[in-house]
Design a protein around this motif. Structure first.
Motif, PDB file in Angstrom:
ATOM      1  N   PRO A  18      38.154   8.705  51.332  1.00 29.51           N
ATOM      2  CA  PRO A  18      37.401   9.959  51.336  1.00 29.51           C
ATOM      3  C   PRO A  18      37.033  10.394  49.941  1.00 29.51           C
ATOM      4  O   PRO A  18      37.552   9.892  48.949  1.00 29.51           O
ATOM      5  N   GLY A  19      36.175  11.364  49.849  1.00 32.50           N
ATOM      6  CA  GLY A  19      35.828  11.928  48.567  1.00 32.50           C
ATOM      7  C   GLY A  19      36.742  13.086  48.233  1.00 32.50           C
ATOM      8  O   GLY A  19      37.942  13.028  48.423  1.00 32.50           O
ATOM      9  N   LEU A  20      36.159  14.196  47.778  1.00 30.43           N
ATOM     10  CA  LEU A  20      36.964  15.337  47.360  1.00 30.43           C
ATOM     11  C   LEU A  20      37.662  15.950  48.558  1.00 30.43           C
ATOM     12  O   LEU A  20      37.012  16.363  49.516  1.00 30.43           O
ATOM     13  N   PRO A  21      38.993  16.051  48.562  1.00 30.54           N
ATOM     14  CA  PRO A  21      39.712  16.623  49.705  1.00 30.54           C
ATOM     15  C   PRO A  21      39.333  18.080  49.921  1.00 30.54           C
ATOM     16  O   PRO A  21      39.094  18.829  48.974  1.00 30.54           O
TER      17      PRO A  21
ATOM     18  N   ALA B  39      49.580   8.332  42.705  1.00 33.79           N
ATOM     19  CA  ALA B  39      48.904   9.611  42.904  1.00 33.79           C
ATOM     20  C   ALA B  39      49.548  10.407  44.032  1.00 33.79           C
ATOM     21  O   ALA B  39      49.743  11.623  43.921  1.00 33.79           O
ATOM     22  N   SER B  40      49.884   9.737  45.128  1.00 30.74           N
ATOM     23  CA  SER B  40      50.521  10.428  46.250  1.00 30.74           C
ATOM     24  C   SER B  40      51.864  11.016  45.843  1.00 30.74           C
ATOM     25  O   SER B  40      52.214  12.130  46.229  1.00 30.74           O
ATOM     26  N   ALA B  41      52.621  10.270  45.034  1.00 32.13           N
ATOM     27  CA  ALA B  41      53.914  10.771  44.566  1.00 32.13           C
ATOM     28  C   ALA B  41      53.742  11.905  43.566  1.00 32.13           C
ATOM     29  O   ALA B  41      54.580  12.812  43.500  1.00 32.13           O
ATOM     30  N   GLU B  42      52.674  11.872  42.777  1.00 28.74           N
ATOM     31  CA  GLU B  42      52.432  12.905  41.771  1.00 28.74           C
ATOM     32  C   GLU B  42      51.953  14.210  42.395  1.00 28.74           C
ATOM     33  O   GLU B  42      52.194  15.288  41.841  1.00 28.74           O
ATOM     34  N   ALA B  43      51.245  14.145  43.510  1.00 34.67           N
ATOM     35  CA  ALA B  43      50.662  15.348  44.109  1.00 34.67           C
ATOM     36  C   ALA B  43      51.766  16.336  44.489  1.00 34.67           C
ATOM     37  O   ALA B  43      52.841  15.941  44.933  1.00 34.67           O
ATOM     38  N   PRO B  44      51.507  17.626  44.321  1.00 31.15           N
ATOM     39  CA  PRO B  44      52.522  18.629  44.644  1.00 31.15           C
ATOM     40  C   PRO B  44      53.001  18.538  46.082  1.00 31.15           C
ATOM     41  O   PRO B  44      52.207  18.272  47.004  1.00 31.15           O
ATOM     42  N   ASN B  45      54.287  18.767  46.272  1.00 30.48           N
ATOM     43  CA  ASN B  45      54.868  18.707  47.612  1.00 30.48           C
ATOM     44  C   ASN B  45      54.222  19.705  48.563  1.00 30.48           C
ATOM     45  O   ASN B  45      54.214  19.515  49.776  1.00 30.48           O
TER      46      ASN B  45
ATOM     47  N   ALA C  77      48.633  17.373  52.971  1.00 32.37           N
ATOM     48  CA  ALA C  77      47.413  16.709  53.431  1.00 32.37           C
ATOM     49  C   ALA C  77      46.820  15.858  52.315  1.00 32.37           C
ATOM     50  O   ALA C  77      46.327  14.750  52.555  1.00 32.37           O
ATOM     51  N   TYR C  78      46.857  16.357  51.088  1.00 31.30           N
ATOM     52  CA  TYR C  78      46.350  15.583  49.954  1.00 31.30           C
ATOM     53  C   TYR C  78      47.250  14.381  49.685  1.00 31.30           C
ATOM     54  O   TYR C  78      46.770  13.266  49.452  1.00 31.30           O
ATOM     55  N   ARG C  79      48.562  14.582  49.736  1.00 32.62           N
ATOM     56  CA  ARG C  79      49.485  13.461  49.570  1.00 32.62           C
ATOM     57  C   ARG C  79      49.223  12.405  50.647  1.00 32.62           C
ATOM     58  O   ARG C  79      49.267  11.197  50.381  1.00 32.62           O
ATOM     59  N   ALA C  80      48.931  12.852  51.874  1.00 34.20           N
ATOM     60  CA  ALA C  80      48.647  11.926  52.971  1.00 34.20           C
ATOM     61  C   ALA C  80      47.393  11.123  52.689  1.00 34.20           C
ATOM     62  O   ALA C  80      47.365   9.894  52.862  1.00 34.20           O
TER      63      ALA C  80
END
Length: 281
Positions: free
Chosen positions: A23-26, A112-118, A122-125
């Protein structure tokens, strides 16, 4: 450059060994509140407002992936929080995909998924899902499946049923490619339960059931897919194949003719025409 950066990232954030359409921008980032502007004289490319960095980088990655790598590398030097770290990795991964460097992209998306805030499951997913799709593109479905499972876990935490269904479908693709069709069928069943209006889930379920010689089940599923999206040529094509296997030649002929009528010039129409020739013989 990317090799040394990847080595540095791996030291900073360990990969999760339990961790594919990109996908592009979440959605949850589109309306992100503006951040304070910094003067970044050392990185000329980073001259737009900070809230536009991801959008600009992803746009660049689509047409100038090498430039996007440089942009993202510079961005990582001045990030202000974990979200920006994840966003810069997001762009790095997408640029690597455009360059067909799928294994590096997979590793970057995992980071990136690990870096994204908890607090942004949805963004981590989505980032974990990008890692899975990069692994699939690299011909590694066994690596992709646990990444889609990780994406599903984060999507479940976000309570986004559509996202959950999408990652169950992705898991099913990886499971089929890994020679695990029964598990794939279970994943598709879960996708239909999460999002009953997902025509693609019903189509893929019908295709898999047909390949497993479960023709009655396939017929029921393709009928539901056609109810949800009657003009999808892929659904019409599969409906014709199922009918032909069941010995219902007239129904098969009508399905194939409908594909040619609805989507002339498409790959599905070409395949439908070939099937019609076979029926005529």
């Amino acid at each position: 450059m990317i090799g040394s950066l990847l080595a540095l990232l791996l030291m900073q954030v360990g990969l999760d060994p339990s961790a594919g359409a990109i996908p592009g921008l979440p959605d949850e980032l589109i309306n992100r509140p503006p951040r304070r502007s910094n003067e970044i004289a050392a990185v000329d490319a980073l001259s737009s407002p900070r809230e536009n960095y991801l959008r600009r980088c992803l746009t660049m990655a689509a047409s100038e992936p090498e430039d996007a790598l440089d942009f993202a590398n510079g961005w990582r030097l001045v990030v202000e929080d974990d979200l920006e770290l994840a966003q810069s990795s997001h762009c790095l991964g997408l640029a690597l995909v455009r360059l067909d460097r799928f294994d590096e992209a997979r590793q970057i998306f995992e980071i990136a998924s690990a870096e994204a805030p908890n607090g942004l499951p949805a963004y981590r997913a989505r980032l974990a899902g990008m890692a899975g799709n990069a692994a699939l593109a690299d011909g590694k479905p066994a690596t992709a499946e646990p990444l889609f499972a990780l994406a599903l876990a984060e999507a479940t935490r976000s309570a986004d049923a559509t996202l959950m269904a999408g990652f169950q479908i992705d898991r099913a693709r990886a499971l089929v490619a890994s020679g695990r069709p029964e598990e794939a069928a279970n994943a598709l069943e879960a996708a239909r339960a999460s999002d009953p209006d997902n025509a693609r889930a019903w189509l893929l379920s019908a295709t898999l059931a047909r390949r497993l010689d479960r023709i009655d089940e396939a017929q029921q599923q393709i009928e539901q897919a056609a109810t949800l999206d009657p003009r999808d040529p892929a659904i019409g094509l599969e409906a014709g194949v199922i009918a032909a296997i069941a010995g219902r030649d007239e129904d098969a002929r009508k399905s194939f003719e409908s594909v040619i009528s609805v989507a002339p010039g498409s790959d599905e129409a070409a395949q439908a025409a070939a099937y019609l020739e076979q029926l005529a013989q």
